[in-house]
Design an enzyme around this catalytic site. Sequence first.
Site, mmCIF file in Angstrom:
data_model
loop_
_atom_site.group_PDB
_atom_site.id
_atom_site.type_symbol
_atom_site.label_atom_id
_atom_site.label_comp_id
_atom_site.label_asym_id
_atom_site.label_seq_id
_atom_site.Cartn_x
_atom_site.Cartn_y
_atom_site.Cartn_z
ATOM 1 N N TYR A 68 0.856 -1.180 0.000
ATOM 2 C CA TYR A 68 0.000 0.000 0.000
ATOM 3 C C TYR A 68 0.898 1.238 0.000
ATOM 4 C CZ TYR A 68 -4.009 2.923 1.532
ATOM 5 O OH TYR A 68 -5.002 3.867 1.635
ATOM 6 N N VAL A 91 -8.953 -0.581 -5.699
ATOM 7 C CA VAL A 91 -9.359 -0.775 -4.306
ATOM 8 C C VAL A 91 -10.172 0.457 -3.945
ATOM 9 C CG1 VAL A 91 -8.623 -1.102 -1.916
ATOM 10 C CG2 VAL A 91 -7.323 -2.156 -3.768
ATOM 11 N N LYS A 146 -0.950 -1.034 -4.210
ATOM 12 C CA LYS A 146 -2.116 -0.161 -4.151
ATOM 13 C C LYS A 146 -1.571 1.245 -4.339
ATOM 14 C CE LYS A 146 -5.991 1.437 -1.340
ATOM 15 N NZ LYS A 146 -6.641 1.409 -0.009
#
Length: 303
Positions: free
Chosen positions: A136, A206, A164
């Site tokens: 992330y 996401v 991400k």
Amino acid sequence: MSVKWEGIMPAITTKFNDDDTLDFNMFEINIKAQLDAGVHGIVLGGTLGEASTLLEEEKRSLTQVTVKMVEGKVPVMINIAEQSTKAAIKAANMAEEDGASGLMMLPPMRYKSSDRETVEYFKAVAKNTSLPIMVYNNPIDYKIEITNKMFDELLKFDNIEAVKESTRDVTNITRIKNRFGDRLKIMTGVDTIAFESLVLGADGWVAGLVCAFPEETVAIYELIKAGRIQDALEINRWFMPLLELDIVPELVQNIKLAEVYTGIGTENVRPPRLPLAGKKRKKVIKIIEDSLKTRPDLAKYKI
């Protein structure tokens, strides 16, 4: 269950009862709405999931219950946001025991680690789990950026598979694709630039507002995938005032309020968060109500 890092993966909100216990009844209603809309995975315990307020046993329960709910239809990922390498490894091991299919993983919390420390942190977890990892990368909110140079080192580990991408710089999509090809899958992580990111080649999204509007979110992805950019753009333009609710400090409260309006959530948040009040609440309600009045008829797009 293997993970294909593509499609729509909701960053699910954690549902609470009035007494601050986990509300699995409403949680199941929301999960069913996501599955019915055709999402491609579920992400638990992220920022929207109020991860920093959840107890270890609550995270484990969320993972175990969600795995049972989805019945193998989609992979279930749990977020790792820990302060120490030891705790991160433990969290990864528990996720594996609890049936998670993969991990979303933030850099170390609180301590602003150097590039070398950050790389070693991710490598240590990768060495100690067989689960696939999505890094992330959100330097805006978490103050640590994972650069492409750092990914050169991280991608020596086969189970570090995706990023991400939440830097807010859509040109990073092209940079990553040029440098790593399909070796590093890209899941865009900022709702307001998801459309642009998907058009530029991101593999999936996401998403946040998907928690309240799963069908519209999936429709944008499917239309772009089919090359129907103009149709996706129409939905995205309608969606934008709602998507902007995801990029402010009160994103959890905003999205939970939207879930109330679409019948798949409650406003309950865990203190120190409190439900919206006053002018902020009125402003968000107006955005939601105005959007619902002009909600697109997805049937006309025949996805």
